[in-house]
Motif scaffolding. Structure first.
Motif, PDB file in Angstrom:
ATOM      1  N   GLU A   1     -24.423  20.208  -2.446  1.00 49.41           N
ATOM      2  CA  GLU A   1     -25.748  20.723  -2.771  1.00 49.41           C
ATOM      3  C   GLU A   1     -26.255  21.562  -1.614  1.00 49.41           C
ATOM      4  O   GLU A   1     -25.932  21.328  -0.451  1.00 49.41           O
ATOM      5  N   GLY A   2     -27.089  22.552  -1.922  1.00 46.00           N
ATOM      6  CA  GLY A   2     -27.651  23.398  -0.896  1.00 46.00           C
ATOM      7  C   GLY A   2     -28.603  22.635   0.018  1.00 46.00           C
ATOM      8  O   GLY A   2     -29.358  21.774  -0.440  1.00 46.00           O
ATOM      9  N   LEU A   3     -28.563  22.943   1.322  1.00 46.74           N
ATOM     10  CA  LEU A   3     -29.473  22.321   2.284  1.00 46.74           C
ATOM     11  C   LEU A   3     -30.629  23.282   2.546  1.00 46.74           C
ATOM     12  O   LEU A   3     -30.449  24.339   3.163  1.00 46.74           O
ATOM     13  N   PRO A   4     -31.824  22.950   2.109  1.00 47.10           N
ATOM     14  CA  PRO A   4     -32.957  23.880   2.223  1.00 47.10           C
ATOM     15  C   PRO A   4     -33.432  24.036   3.663  1.00 47.10           C
ATOM     16  O   PRO A   4     -33.413  23.088   4.451  1.00 47.10           O
ATOM     17  N   TYR A   5     -33.818  25.264   3.988  1.00 47.30           N
ATOM     18  CA  TYR A   5     -34.511  25.586   5.236  1.00 47.30           C
ATOM     19  C   TYR A   5     -33.692  25.264   6.488  1.00 47.30           C
ATOM     20  O   TYR A   5     -34.250  24.915   7.533  1.00 47.30           O
ATOM     21  N   ALA A   6     -32.368  25.378   6.371  1.00 45.85           N
ATOM     22  CA  ALA A   6     -31.526  25.259   7.556  1.00 45.85           C
ATOM     23  C   ALA A   6     -31.767  26.459   8.472  1.00 45.85           C
ATOM     24  O   ALA A   6     -32.134  27.551   8.016  1.00 45.85           O
TER      25      ALA A   6
ATOM     26  N   ASP B   1     -20.333  24.109   5.433  1.00 47.90           N
ATOM     27  CA  ASP B   1     -20.593  22.702   5.107  1.00 47.90           C
ATOM     28  C   ASP B   1     -21.132  21.980   6.335  1.00 47.90           C
ATOM     29  O   ASP B   1     -20.508  22.019   7.405  1.00 47.90           O
ATOM     30  N   LEU B   2     -22.268  21.307   6.189  1.00 46.50           N
ATOM     31  CA  LEU B   2     -22.817  20.462   7.238  1.00 46.50           C
ATOM     32  C   LEU B   2     -22.704  19.013   6.816  1.00 46.50           C
ATOM     33  O   LEU B   2     -22.911  18.685   5.649  1.00 46.50           O
ATOM     34  N   HIS B   3     -22.395  18.145   7.774  1.00 48.67           N
ATOM     35  CA  HIS B   3     -22.254  16.714   7.490  1.00 48.67           C
ATOM     36  C   HIS B   3     -23.634  16.069   7.534  1.00 48.67           C
ATOM     37  O   HIS B   3     -24.047  15.493   8.525  1.00 48.67           O
ATOM     38  N   HIS B   4     -24.317  16.189   6.405  1.00 46.10           N
ATOM     39  CA  HIS B   4     -25.692  15.701   6.308  1.00 46.10           C
ATOM     40  C   HIS B   4     -25.732  14.207   6.020  1.00 46.10           C
ATOM     41  O   HIS B   4     -26.677  13.520   6.381  1.00 46.10           O
ATOM     42  N   HIS B   5     -24.702  13.711   5.353  1.00 51.67           N
ATOM     43  CA  HIS B   5     -24.634  12.283   5.018  1.00 51.67           C
ATOM     44  C   HIS B   5     -23.281  11.774   5.471  1.00 51.67           C
ATOM     45  O   HIS B   5     -22.334  11.708   4.702  1.00 51.67           O
ATOM     46  N   GLU B   6     -23.199  11.425   6.767  1.00 50.89           N
ATOM     47  CA  GLU B   6     -21.907  11.055   7.332  1.00 50.89           C
ATOM     48  C   GLU B   6     -21.337   9.801   6.692  1.00 50.89           C
ATOM     49  O   GLU B   6     -20.148   9.551   6.749  1.00 50.89           O
ATOM     50  N   GLU B   7     -22.184   8.994   6.041  1.00 53.12           N
ATOM     51  CA  GLU B   7     -21.675   7.784   5.409  1.00 53.12           C
ATOM     52  C   GLU B   7     -21.052   8.068   4.046  1.00 53.12           C
ATOM     53  O   GLU B   7     -20.460   7.190   3.426  1.00 53.12           O
TER      54      GLU B   7
ATOM     55  N   GLN C   1     -30.967  14.816  -2.909  1.00 49.90           N
ATOM     56  CA  GLN C   1     -30.787  14.624  -1.476  1.00 49.90           C
ATOM     57  C   GLN C   1     -31.495  13.381  -0.942  1.00 49.90           C
ATOM     58  O   GLN C   1     -31.687  13.224   0.264  1.00 49.90           O
ATOM     59  N   LYS C   2     -31.877  12.479  -1.835  1.00 56.35           N
ATOM     60  CA  LYS C   2     -32.607  11.286  -1.403  1.00 56.35           C
ATOM     61  C   LYS C   2     -31.829  10.001  -1.640  1.00 56.35           C
ATOM     62  O   LYS C   2     -31.752   9.147  -0.762  1.00 56.35           O
ATOM     63  N   PHE C   3     -31.253   9.872  -2.811  1.00 56.06           N
ATOM     64  CA  PHE C   3     -30.608   8.614  -3.176  1.00 56.06           C
ATOM     65  C   PHE C   3     -29.131   8.841  -3.444  1.00 56.06           C
ATOM     66  O   PHE C   3     -28.747   9.769  -4.156  1.00 56.06           O
ATOM     67  N   PHE C   4     -28.278   7.993  -2.840  1.00 50.41           N
ATOM     68  CA  PHE C   4     -26.834   8.076  -3.018  1.00 50.41           C
ATOM     69  C   PHE C   4     -26.286   6.678  -3.265  1.00 50.41           C
ATOM     70  O   PHE C   4     -26.769   5.699  -2.689  1.00 50.41           O
ATOM     71  N   ILE C   5     -25.260   6.616  -4.088  1.00 52.95           N
ATOM     72  CA  ILE C   5     -24.597   5.339  -4.303  1.00 52.95           C
ATOM     73  C   ILE C   5     -23.120   5.581  -4.602  1.00 52.95           C
ATOM     74  O   ILE C   5     -22.760   6.518  -5.327  1.00 52.95           O
ATOM     75  N   GLN C   6     -22.297   4.792  -3.975  1.00 57.58           N
ATOM     76  CA  GLN C   6     -20.871   4.736  -4.289  1.00 57.58           C
ATOM     77  C   GLN C   6     -20.524   3.275  -4.519  1.00 57.58           C
ATOM     78  O   GLN C   6     -20.854   2.416  -3.699  1.00 57.58           O
TER      79      GLN C   6
ATOM     80  N   SER D   1     -27.504   4.750   0.022  1.00 54.25           N
ATOM     81  CA  SER D   1     -28.463   5.203   1.025  1.00 54.25           C
ATOM     82  C   SER D   1     -29.667   5.806   0.319  1.00 54.25           C
ATOM     83  O   SER D   1     -29.564   6.356  -0.786  1.00 54.25           O
ATOM     84  N   TYR D   2     -30.815   5.685   0.977  1.00 58.85           N
ATOM     85  CA  TYR D   2     -32.063   6.233   0.430  1.00 58.85           C
ATOM     86  C   TYR D   2     -32.833   6.899   1.558  1.00 58.85           C
ATOM     87  O   TYR D   2     -32.971   6.329   2.653  1.00 58.85           O
TER      88      TYR D   2
END
Length: 770
Positions: free
Chosen positions: A37-42, A98-104, A577-582, A630-631
């Motif tokens: 997903e696009g990262l806004p305002y980088a 690509d930026l590692h925004h969610h390293e987990e 960009q707020k909630f992730f689940i695996q 993550s949230y």
């Protein structure tokens, strides 16, 4: 004359400016490496022109009227590690970063710089920045940051990876495309790899794991270096790490430079550490020293043929806890119940005495990548490894400096892989591999060898097919391996004789997977695989003392190959960009599961008294759950929760729980990213809590002592970068593990019978990048 010079300069500058193409447009898109997903305002800064801009709400940016061709970009975003990138702008172009925004949640795998299509079972990646911030952590501990991965330890210095209950010979390790070979078959033998020399670590499962040689019932752990950037300038880094609990210091440096003729990268690292310390006492004789070196060369031989050569060296000398070497049966029984191990000194030492290990490992690989018309590629890779291992015991009459185990091993490996893309939705991969291993005992020990001399030949063929049908992705793969041993075993009776063994094994592996994409970043996948594993040489023929764990191990020449069937159901979802689940649940049945079974009575030898373990087989069933979520209530705050549970059961004749299965564990982390201030950027603080339950499923028939109680550990970390708008920065961190200095023992540490785990550790690191 002065006027003439000014006029001449004006004319020259005018022609130069006229000759440059200043109407080029540089466009880019900044994406989250995990979700795409696009990262806004980088923020994007173009170093050569000393101008900057910001991306829009979708991560897009643009620079107008670019005159120069070679540019350096520095890209940053709140909560991300800044990215430095070199590009050549030859025409109006759109570049993706690509930026590692969610390293987990790093899922996409990059092997040798080639971004591959994601396997249906997610590939989890740990990058170089995370490796640096873990301080002195070894390969297994680093990989344990990935959901479903644990550590099997033997004291303070030896660690091995556990993936969903599988460990040891069931995990294949690929070091820059070559199956890691050495004497790491024992649980007291760690892989001879320095992770600080790598760019990323990854766990591969599913059909794509069939492309790699070796036993992979649990998965494949990749240790990879990236392609050298096409940047003609000199870049690199220098790092220093300090750990308080053993006063270890590590210094490393890496340099690289891209060139059309020959690109190169070189790295060296050195580490020295004293005895580790529990909250109450020192772990005497656990000091260690390590050195490593790395060289990578890349060259484009022809427009369609590129080559890559890698050489690495790793040397380690480490002590084994002196309290595991017990002289008689009575003292061995006492050692199990002592609060402080035998032979514990009151002061820390950097000296390494017997028992100890010395290991040296060389690896060289040459890879050729041929691009063929019609979306075809052919990769050919040759690898050579040479390994030396010496182990020293406490021996009488001043003979402790004579090794009790001295092994040398050489291995040759040849791999080829053909890949073809049909249209945009079909991929086929075909491959072949051959491995030759020569393992020899050196006669200097004066005792019977733990592992016999042997030769091994292994060949393998595989095929993988991937297809997209709308929202449905399919993959399937098959692999067949043939393995032949030629073993010279010395009998244990009074009249010594050489017994020849020549067993052969044929293994078949297959995998079938499907993934349905409900929408962007919302998918459900199912993978079913069948695998077979050949017994390793130690499981078949070992006979002697494994001094690293203070026990005697005996092989079984009658062992059959393991046959496994495993099913995995996974769900992956992210939103805004707020909630992730695996999450994933799995069930695995293994016929002929090989394990170490403790004998009820220890054995007294001229080298001391030791518990005895023998290799046995049974029918085993594994089932478990991995969860990571993550949230982010705000862009600067992130809450991360992970949970893992696995159950291993002997469903054969004895029926009961299996030994050395990871207990349930729950982790929670709060991460706060601070806004950039003055020359500080990328600053964050992190508080973590890890709870490991007691292993309630155990049987004293399979273990020497009941499992220890559960425990919870607090951790803290703070990091920041001192940066400039140029390609230079200083990254520093402080991390505290076991913040409350808690006394505990881990069920997965095979020295838990003798000693506690290490206490509070404060790690400090600094790295200069240029």
């Amino acid at each position: 004359m002065l006027r003439f010079n000014k006029f001449y300069f004006f004319i020259l500058f005018s022609f130069t400016a006229f000759g440059q193409n200043c109407d080029k447009v540089l466009r880019g898109n900044i994406l989250d490496a995990s979700t795409q997903e696009g990262l806004p305002y980088a923020n994007i800064y173009l170093q050569e022109l000393k101008i900057g801009t910001s991306a829009d709400e979708n991560g897009f940016f643009v620079f107008q009227n670019v005159c120069i061709e070679n540019v350096h970009l520095k890209i940053s975003h709140l909560g991300c590690e800044p990215l430095n990138s070199f590009i050549q702008v030859r025409q109006d172009s759109l570049y993706t970063f690509d930026l590692h925004h969610h390293e987990e949640l790093l899922n996409e795998m990059v092997v040798h710089g080639e971004r591959t299509r994601e396997t249906l079972q997610k590939s989890s990646v740990i990058d170089r920045d995370v490796i640096f911030q873990q301080g002195e952590t070894g390969l297994a501990a680093l990989s344990s940051k990935i959901p479903g991965v644990s550590i099997l330890k033997t004291g303070a210095n030896v660690e091995k990876t556990i993936i969903q209950g599988m460990y040891g010979n069931r995990i294949a390790i690929l070091n820059n495309g070559v199956q890691q070979a050495g004497q790491q078959w024992g649980n007291d033998h760690a892989p001879e790899i320095d992770p600080t020399m790598a760019d990323h670590l990854a766990i591969i499962k599913g059909a794509n794991s069939l492309a790699y040689s070796g036993s992979s019932l649990g998965g494949v752990l990749l240790v990879e270096s990236e392609e050298i950037a096409n940047d003609p300038h000199l870049h690199g880094d220098m790092a220093y790490l300090f750990n308080s609990q053993n006063l270890s210091q590590q210094v490393s440096t890496r340099l690289e430079k891209g060139n059309e003729k020959l690109s190169w990268r070189i790295g060296v690292s050195g580490k020295i550490a004293g005895d580790s310390k529990t909250p109450n006492y020192f772990l005497t004789n656990t000091a260690k020293n390590e050195t490593s070196a790395f060289l990578q060369l890349e060259k484009e031989i022809l427009p369609n043929v590129s080559s890559r050569i890698v050489y690495s060296f790793f040397r380690s000398e480490l002590g084994i806890l002196k309290g595991t070497s017990i002289g008689n049966l009575s003292d061995l029984e006492i050692a199990y119940t002592r609060e402080v191990p035998f032979y514990t000194e009151e002061n820390r030492s950097f000296e390494i005495d017997a028992p100890s290990q010395k290991v040296a490992h060389h690896l060289a690989t040459a890879e050729f990548d041929v691009k063929i018309p019609n979306n075809q590629t052919l990769k050919i890779n040759y690898g050579f490894q040479y390994n030396q291992r010496k182990e020293f015991d406490v021996r009488r009459a001043g003979r402790s400096d004579i090794p009790s185990l001295s092994l040398e091993q050489s291995r040759h490996q040849l791999d080829s892989k053909y890949t073809r893309l049909f249209g945009s939705h079909n991929i086929i991969k075909l491959g072949f591999s051959y491995l030759y291993t020569d393992n020899t005992n050196q006669p200097e020990t004066g005792i019977l060898p733990l592992i016999p001399d042997y030769l091994s030949h292994q060949t393998g063929l595989y095929s993988i097919f991937q297809k997209d049908i709308g929202k449905l992705d399919l993959e399937m793969g098959v692999r067949s391996d043939f393995r032949y041993y030629n073993v010279a075993y010395i009998s244990r009776n009074v009249e010594r004789s050489i017994i020849r063994y020549s067993p052969t094994f044929v293994n078949s592996n297959a995998s079938l997977g499907a993934k349905y994409n409900f929408g962007v970043n919302n998918d459900l996948s199912l993978n079913v695989g069948m695998s077979e594993r050949t017994p390793e040489i130690n499981e078949l023929y070992s006979n002697g003392l494994h001094q690293g764990i203070g026990s005697i191990e005996e092989g079984n020449p009658d062992l059959k190959k393991e046959r496994s069937i495993k099913g995995v159901l996974s769900w992956n979802y992210s939103a805004n960009q707020k909630f992730f689940i695996q999450s994933s649940i799995y069930l695995q049945s293994i016929d002929g599961y090989i394990f170490l079974k403790p004998e009820l009575e220890p054995r007294l030898t001229i080298r001391g008294a030791f518990p005895v373990f023998t290799y046995s087989q049974t029918q085993a069933l594994f089932n478990g759950l991995d969860l990571l979520t993550s949230y982010s209530p705000s862009p600067s705050l992130k809450l991360i929760l992970n949970f893992a549970y696995v159950q291993g059961t002997d469903i054969g004749e004895e029926r009961g729980p299996l030994i050395f299965i990871p207990p349930a564990n729950l982790g929670f982390k709060i991460k706060k990213t601070l806004r950039d201030f003055a020359f500080l950027e990328g600053s964050d603080i992190e508080l973590s809590y890890q709870y490991v339950a007691s292993q309630t499923r155990f049987s004293l028939i399979q273990d020497l002592l009941p499992p220890p109680p559960g425990y919870g550990l607090l951790g803290f970390k703070a990091s920041t970068s001192i940066g400039t708008r140029k390609q230079k920065s200083v990254k520093t961190f402080v991390a505290v593990d076991n913040l409350l200095n808690k006394t505990y023992r881990s069920y997965l540490n095979r020295q838990r019978y003798f000693a506690d785990e290490i206490g509070r550790n404060i790690a400090v690191g600094i790295r200069y990048k240029f």
